[in-house]
Design a protein around this motif. Structure first.
Motif, short mmCIF file in Angstrom:
data_model
loop_
_atom_site.label_atom_id
_atom_site.label_comp_id
_atom_site.label_asym_id
_atom_site.label_seq_id
_atom_site.Cartn_x
_atom_site.Cartn_y
_atom_site.Cartn_z
N ALA A 29 0.83 -1.21 0.00
CA ALA A 29 0.00 0.00 0.00
C ALA A 29 0.86 1.26 0.00
CB ALA A 29 -0.93 -0.01 1.21
N ALA A 30 1.92 1.25 0.81
CA ALA A 30 2.81 2.42 0.88
C ALA A 30 3.52 2.65 -0.44
CB ALA A 30 3.82 2.24 2.01
N LEU A 31 3.89 1.55 -1.11
CA LEU A 31 4.59 1.66 -2.39
C LEU A 31 3.74 2.37 -3.43
CD1 LEU A 31 7.12 0.81 -4.05
CD2 LEU A 31 5.89 -1.28 -4.63
N LEU A 32 2.44 2.09 -3.44
CA LEU A 32 1.53 2.69 -4.42
C LEU A 32 0.78 3.89 -3.85
CD1 LEU A 32 1.31 1.56 -7.31
CD2 LEU A 32 2.17 -0.12 -5.68
N ARG A 33 1.11 4.28 -2.63
CA ARG A 33 0.51 5.46 -1.98
C ARG A 33 -1.01 5.34 -1.86
NH1 ARG A 33 4.05 10.47 -4.62
NH2 ARG A 33 6.09 9.68 -3.94
N ARG A 56 -5.25 1.26 -10.23
CA ARG A 56 -5.36 2.66 -9.83
C ARG A 56 -5.38 3.59 -11.04
NH1 ARG A 56 -7.48 4.04 -5.60
NH2 ARG A 56 -6.27 5.95 -5.49
N ARG A 57 -4.53 3.32 -12.02
CA ARG A 57 -4.47 4.18 -13.21
C ARG A 57 -5.76 4.07 -14.01
NH1 ARG A 57 -1.80 7.10 -16.77
NH2 ARG A 57 -1.83 6.61 -18.98
N GLU A 63 -15.04 -2.94 -12.06
CA GLU A 63 -15.28 -4.16 -12.83
C GLU A 63 -14.53 -4.12 -14.16
OE1 GLU A 63 -19.03 -6.74 -14.70
OE2 GLU A 63 -19.39 -4.87 -13.62
N GLU A 64 -14.58 -2.97 -14.85
CA GLU A 64 -13.87 -2.84 -16.12
C GLU A 64 -12.37 -2.93 -15.93
OE1 GLU A 64 -17.17 0.13 -18.20
OE2 GLU A 64 -15.50 0.94 -17.03
N ALA A 65 -11.87 -2.25 -14.87
CA ALA A 65 -10.43 -2.29 -14.60
C ALA A 65 -9.99 -3.72 -14.27
CB ALA A 65 -10.09 -1.36 -13.44
#
Length: 257
Positions: free
Chosen positions: A7-11, A51-52, A61-63
């Motif tokens: 979580a910290a890595l991806l903020r 996230r992007r 769902e799409e992601a």
């Protein structure tokens, strides 16, 4: 790595990671003998992609469907895809900086005043068609002002006259509002939504009849590639509308509305 480190890595928060697990978007690794779940580089890549995609306007769902495609790929193939995406973003940034450099050149040469980046006729037209609550209208305004400010002086007089004519026609204001409404409705749509093609055709026809009245099809750099730098603020389906409009204008395969 543990969930807190991921979580910290991806903020993001650990709550977000667990929510993605619960929604089935992000696979949850099995517990090790020590009782902890261990995450690896593939998990970090998957979380970054989710996230992007969500930031671009896709639903979870799409992601999740798109990220699921990576599960059958080898890590080098995934990393190569990320590298290609970064290369595309780099090209877009270079194109945007090139346009900004041209604006700076015009400003330094005195062609642009500090508060005169758009013709008064364009400003009047934008005030007529503006919809304060519409993100599509705000995006269109910014793009039109940027393009108008870069128009050479001999062509600017003709474009200003066109905008003055449009601003004086109530039907054009209503049509502009309709276009913005339809674009806004695509904010949460998928890139192959059935509404994209009809809207792109209508916008291309409108542009051809009212804006591209010169015998040439438009600036020589009009292409799907050159318009990409302007699309980063749009949702995927909205961006696809603009791509199709540019392709239609480039090919001149549009009919009058």
């Amino acid at each position: 790595m543990r969930i807190g480190e991921l979580a910290a890595l991806l903020r993001v928060s650990t709550r977000t990671v667990r929510h993605y697990h619960h929604q089935g978007v992000l696979p949850e690794p099995s517990r090790r003998a020590n009782g902890y779940r261990e995450y690896g580089i593939r998990d970090a890549i998957a979380l970054a992609r989710v996230r992007r995609l969500v930031e671009l306007g896709l639903s979870l769902e799409e992601a999740g469907d798109l990220v699921a495609d990576d599960r059958g790929k080898e890590l080098p193939e995934i990393l190569a895809g990320i590298d290609a995406d970064l290369a595309r973003q780099e090209r877009e940034i270079r194109a945007r900086r090139s346009r900004l450099a041209e604006l700076l050149r015009q400003a330094e040469s005195g062609a642009l005043g500090p508060d005169d980046t758009a013709s008064s006729e364009l400003v009047a037209f934008l005030r007529k068609v503006d919809v304060p609550s519409s993100k599509a209208a705000a995006w269109d305004r910014d793009v039109l002002v940027l393009l108008d400010s870069m128009t050479p002086a001999p062509d600017r007089e003709r474009s200003s006259a066109r905008f003055a004519t449009l601003a004086a026609d109530p039907a054009m204001t209503a049509l502009g509002h309709d276009f913005y409404r339809r674009l806004d409705e695509l904010a949460g749509a998928v890139p192959d939504d059935v509404r994209i093609e009809p809207l792109a055709s209508a916008l291309a026809a409108y542009t051809t009849e009212h804006l591209l009245t010169d015998p040439t099809p438009g600036p020589p750099d009009w292409s799907a590639e050159s318009v990409e730098p302007f699309l980063h603020e749009l949702a995927p389906a909205q961006a696809e509308v603009i791509r199709q409009v540019v392709r239609l204008l480039t090919d001149r395969k549009v009919s009058t509305p």
